[in-house]
Scaffold this motif. Structure first.
Motif, PDB file in Angstrom:
ATOM      1  N   ARG A 180     -25.727  16.627 -10.042  1.00 32.44           N
ATOM      2  CA  ARG A 180     -25.576  16.261  -8.634  1.00 32.44           C
ATOM      3  C   ARG A 180     -24.223  15.623  -8.351  1.00 32.44           C
ATOM      4  NH1 ARG A 180     -30.232  13.063  -6.032  1.00 32.44           N
ATOM      5  NH2 ARG A 180     -29.322  14.067  -4.196  1.00 32.44           N
ATOM      6  N   GLU A 181     -23.467  15.354  -9.412  1.00 33.78           N
ATOM      7  CA  GLU A 181     -22.132  14.782  -9.236  1.00 33.78           C
ATOM      8  C   GLU A 181     -21.307  15.112 -10.475  1.00 33.78           C
ATOM      9  OE1 GLU A 181     -19.186  13.883  -7.919  1.00 33.78           O
ATOM     10  OE2 GLU A 181     -20.508  13.393  -6.235  1.00 33.78           O
ATOM     11  N   SER A 182     -20.043  14.732 -10.462  1.00 32.20           N
ATOM     12  CA  SER A 182     -19.132  15.124 -11.539  1.00 32.20           C
ATOM     13  C   SER A 182     -19.222  14.219 -12.762  1.00 32.20           C
ATOM     14  CB  SER A 182     -17.683  15.136 -11.022  1.00 32.20           C
ATOM     15  OG  SER A 182     -17.316  13.840 -10.554  1.00 32.20           O
ATOM     16  N   VAL A 183     -20.078  13.211 -12.749  1.00 31.56           N
ATOM     17  CA  VAL A 183     -20.299  12.369 -13.928  1.00 31.56           C
ATOM     18  C   VAL A 183     -21.795  12.232 -14.190  1.00 31.56           C
ATOM     19  CG1 VAL A 183     -18.173  10.992 -13.898  1.00 31.56           C
ATOM     20  CG2 VAL A 183     -20.134  10.269 -12.529  1.00 31.56           C
ATOM     21  N   VAL A 184     -22.110  12.135 -15.481  1.00 26.50           N
ATOM     22  CA  VAL A 184     -23.459  11.823 -15.935  1.00 26.50           C
ATOM     23  C   VAL A 184     -23.371  10.491 -16.649  1.00 26.50           C
ATOM     24  CG1 VAL A 184     -25.360  12.524 -17.433  1.00 26.50           C
ATOM     25  CG2 VAL A 184     -24.021  14.262 -16.221  1.00 26.50           C
ATOM     26  N   CYS A 185     -24.125   9.496 -16.206  1.00 25.91           N
ATOM     27  CA  CYS A 185     -24.028   8.145 -16.755  1.00 25.91           C
ATOM     28  C   CYS A 185     -25.396   7.670 -17.232  1.00 25.91           C
ATOM     29  CB  CYS A 185     -23.505   7.158 -15.705  1.00 25.91           C
ATOM     30  SG  CYS A 185     -21.908   7.609 -14.996  1.00 25.91           S
ATOM     31  N   GLY A 186     -25.407   6.973 -18.349  1.00 22.50           N
ATOM     32  CA  GLY A 186     -26.674   6.460 -18.850  1.00 22.50           C
ATOM     33  C   GLY A 186     -26.494   5.613 -20.093  1.00 22.50           C
ATOM     34  N   LEU A 187     -27.630   5.179 -20.624  1.00 22.22           N
ATOM     35  CA  LEU A 187     -27.664   4.341 -21.814  1.00 22.22           C
ATOM     36  C   LEU A 187     -27.972   5.228 -23.013  1.00 22.22           C
ATOM     37  CD1 LEU A 187     -27.362   1.261 -22.351  1.00 22.22           C
ATOM     38  CD2 LEU A 187     -29.861   1.141 -22.365  1.00 22.22           C
ATOM     39  N   ALA A 188     -27.138   5.124 -24.048  1.00 21.87           N
ATOM     40  CA  ALA A 188     -27.272   5.998 -25.203  1.00 21.87           C
ATOM     41  C   ALA A 188     -27.322   5.178 -26.480  1.00 21.87           C
ATOM     42  CB  ALA A 188     -26.104   6.981 -25.263  1.00 21.87           C
ATOM     43  N   GLU A 189     -27.880   5.795 -27.510  1.00 23.11           N
ATOM     44  CA  GLU A 189     -27.815   5.225 -28.852  1.00 23.11           C
ATOM     45  C   GLU A 189     -27.004   6.174 -29.713  1.00 23.11           C
ATOM     46  OE1 GLU A 189     -30.846   4.566 -32.494  1.00 23.11           O
ATOM     47  OE2 GLU A 189     -31.446   3.592 -30.613  1.00 23.11           O
ATOM     48  N   ILE A 190     -25.849   5.692 -30.184  1.00 19.69           N
ATOM     49  CA  ILE A 190     -24.928   6.508 -30.967  1.00 19.69           C
ATOM     50  C   ILE A 190     -24.708   5.832 -32.311  1.00 19.69           C
ATOM     51  CG2 ILE A 190     -22.632   7.549 -31.063  1.00 19.69           C
ATOM     52  CD1 ILE A 190     -22.567   7.433 -28.011  1.00 19.69           C
ATOM     53  N   GLY A 191     -25.203   6.438 -33.357  1.00 20.02           N
ATOM     54  CA  GLY A 191     -25.043   5.847 -34.679  1.00 20.02           C
ATOM     55  C   GLY A 191     -25.712   4.500 -34.815  1.00 20.02           C
ATOM     56  N   GLY A 192     -26.809   4.302 -34.102  1.00 18.86           N
ATOM     57  CA  GLY A 192     -27.522   3.032 -34.173  1.00 18.86           C
ATOM     58  C   GLY A 192     -26.969   1.954 -33.267  1.00 18.86           C
ATOM     59  N   VAL A 193     -25.929   2.263 -32.498  1.00 21.68           N
ATOM     60  CA  VAL A 193     -25.324   1.296 -31.582  1.00 21.68           C
ATOM     61  C   VAL A 193     -25.642   1.717 -30.155  1.00 21.68           C
ATOM     62  CG1 VAL A 193     -23.177   0.254 -30.755  1.00 21.68           C
ATOM     63  CG2 VAL A 193     -23.457   0.774 -33.195  1.00 21.68           C
ATOM     64  N   THR A 194     -26.152   0.788 -29.359  1.00 25.13           N
ATOM     65  CA  THR A 194     -26.440   1.062 -27.949  1.00 25.13           C
ATOM     66  C   THR A 194     -25.153   0.961 -27.145  1.00 25.13           C
ATOM     67  OG1 THR A 194     -28.688   0.209 -28.166  1.00 25.13           O
ATOM     68  CG2 THR A 194     -27.774   0.353 -25.947  1.00 25.13           C
ATOM     69  N   ALA A 195     -24.905   1.954 -26.303  1.00 22.72           N
ATOM     70  CA  ALA A 195     -23.692   1.974 -25.492  1.00 22.72           C
ATOM     71  C   ALA A 195     -23.985   2.640 -24.163  1.00 22.72           C
ATOM     72  CB  ALA A 195     -22.570   2.726 -26.212  1.00 22.72           C
ATOM     73  N   VAL A 196     -23.197   2.309 -23.162  1.00 22.04           N
ATOM     74  CA  VAL A 196     -23.232   3.015 -21.890  1.00 22.04           C
ATOM     75  C   VAL A 196     -22.252   4.177 -21.978  1.00 22.04           C
ATOM     76  CG1 VAL A 196     -22.519   2.875 -19.469  1.00 22.04           C
ATOM     77  CG2 VAL A 196     -24.014   1.125 -20.428  1.00 22.04           C
ATOM     78  N   VAL A 197     -22.706   5.357 -21.559  1.00 29.53           N
ATOM     79  CA  VAL A 197     -21.887   6.562 -21.619  1.00 29.53           C
ATOM     80  C   VAL A 197     -21.578   7.038 -20.210  1.00 29.53           C
ATOM     81  CG1 VAL A 197     -21.861   9.001 -22.265  1.00 29.53           C
ATOM     82  CG2 VAL A 197     -22.698   7.295 -23.889  1.00 29.53           C
ATOM     83  N   VAL A 198     -20.307   7.338 -19.980  1.00 32.64           N
ATOM     84  CA  VAL A 198     -19.848   7.961 -18.736  1.00 32.64           C
ATOM     85  C   VAL A 198     -19.277   9.314 -19.120  1.00 32.64           C
ATOM     86  CG1 VAL A 198     -18.252   7.823 -16.792  1.00 32.64           C
ATOM     87  CG2 VAL A 198     -19.345   5.731 -17.657  1.00 32.64           C
ATOM     88  N   ALA A 199     -19.986  10.384 -18.813  1.00 33.25           N
ATOM     89  CA  ALA A 199     -19.579  11.727 -19.234  1.00 33.25           C
ATOM     90  C   ALA A 199     -19.229  12.582 -18.018  1.00 33.25           C
ATOM     91  CB  ALA A 199     -20.698  12.396 -20.039  1.00 33.25           C
ATOM     92  N   PHE A 200     -18.030  13.114 -18.002  1.00 34.10           N
ATOM     93  CA  PHE A 200     -17.586  13.952 -16.888  1.00 34.10           C
ATOM     94  C   PHE A 200     -18.026  15.392 -17.096  1.00 34.10           C
ATOM     95  CE2 PHE A 200     -15.102  10.328 -15.986  1.00 34.10           C
ATOM     96  CZ  PHE A 200     -14.601  10.443 -14.692  1.00 34.10           C
ATOM     97  N   GLU A 201     -18.463  16.027 -16.006  1.00 31.00           N
ATOM     98  CA  GLU A 201     -18.804  17.436 -16.001  1.00 31.00           C
ATOM     99  C   GLU A 201     -17.695  18.191 -15.271  1.00 31.00           C
ATOM    100  OE1 GLU A 201     -19.523  20.757 -16.532  1.00 31.00           O
ATOM    101  OE2 GLU A 201     -21.240  19.636 -17.368  1.00 31.00           O
TER     102      GLU A 201
END
Length: 448
Positions: A54-75
């Motif tokens: 619905r927009e040019s970014v997808v944002c959310g809470l992720a677990e990467i390698g056991g570390v919690t992080a906020v992700v801002v991903a551009f489409e």
């Protein structure tokens, strides 16, 4: 095989086994946007149908390698990953949530810049995003940017270049001007060579590299770093000239060997973010016994202005994240040729002195080789410096001191003794706290 232009949601799924998307911002009331741009509503509808977003970014809470992080991903498939008012709202929401949770931010950037159909209002999202980056930096939280294809315009000038650690995917176009503004060809490789990107990463290696970086930036050592064991000679030099000769020996252990022996693994940063790289200065973060120590190491060459600025950047970043710093001193001195003077050698040295002086985290220094005047001392913590037996520290080289004071270069050997530059001299003078051991690191927590 993954590419630099991988769709946002596919990339997030590849990086994070757990991802919870944040709720989206409200759609604008006007169908054709704030400028009533003819056909803009239809363009948005087609972009949504094409990408499923619905927009040019997808944002959310992720677990990467056991570390919690906020992700801002551009489409990028959504109107070229352009930044509009709704994009700015989503990015602001993501950074705000990161501060509330006390977690790092990972920006997966792929954008052509500001959305022209929304005019100046789209452009105003840049200071809005910059403000969020500044607040997150002030909160002591790390921000890692991944430059995908393409990363141009305001996205590069905020989320990309403004991050603490910048990883560039090989093959990506990266620059302020996009390919429709000037001929294509300015790539992430050029930005890396100019000191604006920390690492070049093949797309298929992004996940393990990102996992390592998140671990490094979220597991700081508490207290000062241990002094590394000495790797060279076990005996102290008898004379000042012996000390100089040993420190200049081609086969003496260098910073690369010290770092390999000291850390379980480490990741480098590169460049001064101002157009320069000094290959003779090694900076980054390393894991040792499950915790992180930052490092800035001279590797035996004359240190150039870019090297001092890169090291100062490392010290300030480590200080903000609460990571103690280890510095390794080994240089005949600061580069003083015409190019170095033009590049601001004096200001760069002063900046490094200031960064070390201002650091709230403990800075530990080991003198591992040559210690040539202020160019060496700028890397040193004056109250926490140790010396390896194969090292010396002098106000000036013995040859130059003899030429200046005695007008006789043949007096260099005697002058070396008079300068009291040996490791044991430095300890007796109170310049160094001790001689590095060979059997184990010196734990500063046990040193008075």
């Amino acid at each position: 095989m993954p590419s630099a232009r991988e769709p946002a949601r596919a990339l997030v799924a590849r990086l994070a086994p757990v991802f919870t998307e944040f709720p989206g911002a409200a759609r604008p009331a006007a169908v054709d946007g704030p400028l009533a741009w003819p056909g803009y509503g239809g363009q948005l509808a087609r972009a949504e149908e094409l990408t499923g977003e619905r927009e040019s970014v997808v944002c959310g809470l992720a677990e990467i390698g056991g570390v919690t992080a906020v992700v801002v991903a551009f489409e990028f498939g959504f109107l070229g990953g352009s930044l509009g008012t709704r994009t700015g709202a989503l990015v602001e929401q993501a950074f705000t949530r990161a501060r509330e949770l006390g977690v790092p931010v990972v920006s997966l950037v792929a954008t052509g810049g500001s959305r022209m159909q929304e005019g100046t209002l789209a452009l105003m999202q840049l200071p809005r995003i910059a403000r969020q980056i500044a607040l997150t930096r002030e909160a002591g939280l790390p921000h890692i940017a991944v430059l995908r294809d393409p990363t141009t315009g305001g996205g590069w000038a905020t989320l990309g270049a403004g991050a603490d650690v910048v990883l560039g995917l090989r093959g990506a176009q990266v620059g302020f001007a996009g390919s429709r503004v000037r001929p294509p060809g300015y790539s992430v490789t050029h930005q890396f060579a100019a000191g604006l990107v920390d690492q070049l990463v093949p797309p298929e290696e992004l996940r393990p590299r990102l996992e390592r970086w998140l671990r490094l930036l979220t597991t700081p050592l508490t207290g000062p770093a241990a002094v590394p064991p000495a790797l060279g000679s076990a005996t102290l030099p008898e004379t000042g000239w012996d000390a100089v000769h040993r420190a200049r020996a081609p086969g003496r252990p260098r910073a690369t060997q010290y770092l390999a022996a000291y850390f379980d693994w480490h990741e480098p940063i590169s460049g001064d973010r101002a157009g320069g790289v000094d290959p003779g200065v090694l900076c980054g973060f390393g894991h040792r016994g499950g915790v992180t120590v930052a490092y800035a190491a001279q590797d035996g060459t004359a240190t150039r202005p870019a090297g001092f600025r890169t090291a100062a950047r490392l010290v300030r970043l480590a200080d903000r994240l609460g990571v103690p710093v280890l510095t390794l001193v080994d240089t005949p001195g600061a580069a003083n040729d015409a190019a170095a003077e033009k590049a601001g050698a004096g200001a760069a040295i002063a900046d490094m002195f200031t960064a070390v002086a201002e650091a709230r985290v403990p800075v530990t220094t080991l003198l591992i080789g040559e210690g040539g005047s202020g160019g060496a001392l700028a890397f040193a913590a004056p109250d926490r410096m140790w010396a390896a037996p194969d090292s010396y520290l002098a106000v000036i080289s013995p040859e130059l001191a003899a030429a200046i004071l005695k007008r006789d270069p043949a007096q260099a050997r005697r002058t070396a003794d008079e300068l009291r530059l040996r490791p044991q001299d430095l300890v007796e003078l109170g310049v160094a706290r001790g001689i590095a051991r060979f059997d184990r690191p010196v734990d500063q927590a046990t040193v008075g």
